[in-house]
Design a protein around this motif. Sequence first.
Motif, PDB file in Angstrom:
ATOM      1  N   VAL A   1      37.864  67.863  32.912  1.00 26.79           N
ATOM      2  CA  VAL A   1      38.012  68.842  31.849  1.00 26.79           C
ATOM      3  C   VAL A   1      39.458  69.339  31.858  1.00 26.79           C
ATOM      4  O   VAL A   1      39.964  69.787  32.877  1.00 26.79           O
ATOM      5  N   ARG A   2      40.100  69.245  30.705  1.00 30.62           N
ATOM      6  CA  ARG A   2      41.485  69.707  30.574  1.00 30.62           C
ATOM      7  C   ARG A   2      41.462  71.158  30.105  1.00 30.62           C
ATOM      8  O   ARG A   2      40.788  71.508  29.165  1.00 30.62           O
ATOM      9  N   TYR A   3      42.250  72.004  30.782  1.00 27.86           N
ATOM     10  CA  TYR A   3      42.354  73.398  30.379  1.00 27.86           C
ATOM     11  C   TYR A   3      43.777  73.892  30.643  1.00 27.86           C
ATOM     12  O   TYR A   3      44.468  73.397  31.533  1.00 27.86           O
ATOM     13  N   PRO A   4      44.247  74.837  29.823  1.00 31.91           N
ATOM     14  CA  PRO A   4      45.619  75.331  29.988  1.00 31.91           C
ATOM     15  C   PRO A   4      45.770  76.165  31.262  1.00 31.91           C
ATOM     16  O   PRO A   4      44.891  76.953  31.591  1.00 31.91           O
ATOM     17  N   ILE A   5      46.884  75.942  31.948  1.00 28.62           N
ATOM     18  CA  ILE A   5      47.177  76.746  33.139  1.00 28.62           C
ATOM     19  C   ILE A   5      48.427  77.598  32.950  1.00 28.62           C
ATOM     20  O   ILE A   5      48.685  78.510  33.722  1.00 28.62           O
ATOM     21  N   SER A   6      49.218  77.283  31.902  1.00 26.26           N
ATOM     22  CA  SER A   6      50.427  78.057  31.637  1.00 26.26           C
ATOM     23  C   SER A   6      50.747  77.990  30.147  1.00 26.26           C
ATOM     24  O   SER A   6      50.700  76.914  29.546  1.00 26.26           O
ATOM     25  N   LYS A   7      51.071  79.145  29.566  1.00 32.03           N
ATOM     26  CA  LYS A   7      51.445  79.216  28.154  1.00 32.03           C
ATOM     27  C   LYS A   7      52.672  80.106  28.021  1.00 32.03           C
ATOM     28  O   LYS A   7      52.839  81.051  28.788  1.00 32.03           O
ATOM     29  N   TRP A   8      53.496  79.806  27.005  1.00 28.24           N
ATOM     30  CA  TRP A   8      54.680  80.617  26.752  1.00 28.24           C
ATOM     31  C   TRP A   8      55.042  80.530  25.282  1.00 28.24           C
ATOM     32  O   TRP A   8      54.860  79.489  24.648  1.00 28.24           O
ATOM     33  N   GLU A   9      55.554  81.621  24.726  1.00 24.44           N
ATOM     34  CA  GLU A   9      56.095  81.641  23.373  1.00 24.44           C
ATOM     35  C   GLU A   9      57.347  82.512  23.379  1.00 24.44           C
ATOM     36  O   GLU A   9      57.359  83.583  23.987  1.00 24.44           O
TER      37      GLU A   9
ATOM     38  N   ASN B   1      46.059  71.602  33.232  1.00 22.47           N
ATOM     39  CA  ASN B   1      45.765  71.361  34.643  1.00 22.47           C
ATOM     40  C   ASN B   1      46.030  69.921  35.087  1.00 22.47           C
ATOM     41  O   ASN B   1      46.265  69.668  36.261  1.00 22.47           O
ATOM     42  N   ASP B   2      46.006  68.957  34.177  1.00 23.51           N
ATOM     43  CA  ASP B   2      46.275  67.562  34.542  1.00 23.51           C
ATOM     44  C   ASP B   2      47.733  67.163  34.283  1.00 23.51           C
ATOM     45  O   ASP B   2      48.066  65.994  34.249  1.00 23.51           O
ATOM     46  N   SER B   3      48.605  68.148  34.091  1.00 22.98           N
ATOM     47  CA  SER B   3      50.046  67.980  33.851  1.00 22.98           C
ATOM     48  C   SER B   3      50.403  67.573  32.419  1.00 22.98           C
ATOM     49  O   SER B   3      51.571  67.333  32.129  1.00 22.98           O
ATOM     50  N   TRP B   4      49.425  67.459  31.533  1.00 18.86           N
ATOM     51  CA  TRP B   4      49.710  67.217  30.119  1.00 18.86           C
ATOM     52  C   TRP B   4      50.443  68.430  29.562  1.00 18.86           C
ATOM     53  O   TRP B   4      50.136  69.562  29.909  1.00 18.86           O
ATOM     54  N   LYS B   5      51.436  68.175  28.712  1.00 19.46           N
ATOM     55  CA  LYS B   5      52.234  69.265  28.152  1.00 19.46           C
ATOM     56  C   LYS B   5      52.292  69.138  26.636  1.00 19.46           C
ATOM     57  O   LYS B   5      52.338  68.029  26.094  1.00 19.46           O
TER      58      LYS B   5
ATOM     59  N   CYS C   1      54.370  66.112  22.846  1.00 19.73           N
ATOM     60  CA  CYS C   1      53.281  66.142  23.818  1.00 19.73           C
ATOM     61  C   CYS C   1      53.369  64.917  24.716  1.00 19.73           C
ATOM     62  O   CYS C   1      53.864  63.875  24.324  1.00 19.73           O
ATOM     63  N   GLY C   2      52.917  65.070  25.936  1.00 19.45           N
ATOM     64  CA  GLY C   2      52.931  63.978  26.908  1.00 19.45           C
ATOM     65  C   GLY C   2      52.926  64.531  28.320  1.00 19.45           C
ATOM     66  O   GLY C   2      52.702  65.721  28.545  1.00 19.45           O
ATOM     67  N   TYR C   3      53.167  63.661  29.283  1.00 24.79           N
ATOM     68  CA  TYR C   3      53.193  64.066  30.694  1.00 24.79           C
ATOM     69  C   TYR C   3      54.614  64.308  31.171  1.00 24.79           C
ATOM     70  O   TYR C   3      55.556  63.873  30.622  1.00 24.79           O
TER      71      TYR C   3
END
Length: 111
Positions: free
Chosen positions: A7-15, A27-31, A109-111
Amino acid sequence: VSKTETVRYPISKWESSDGKSWYVIYNDSWKECGGIIKNTGILITTLLPVEFKNNNYVLIGNCRENNTDYNAVYSVLFVDISTTGFKSAIVYKSNNAGYAGEPYSWYACGY
């Protein structure tokens, strides 16, 4: 969700404070990240708000033009793409003189 699915879930967000740049790290390093660039008619250097592992990420541009010149063709040109940034400009083809002065959006988007 089965026990073998991740399950992919956000661990860090910024604006940014002006709302013109943002990112999400999962969590899987996807950005994912994106922003708005003020079009000046020349190549603009943009630093990514988050670094990618390599330059194989997806980069998409969207012209935000509201010009009524229906004979115009707009596209976003990306060059010098690296893990930390890129250069971009709007390519503008029209029967009328000038260039597209409206801002344009980008998304990566990507790793």
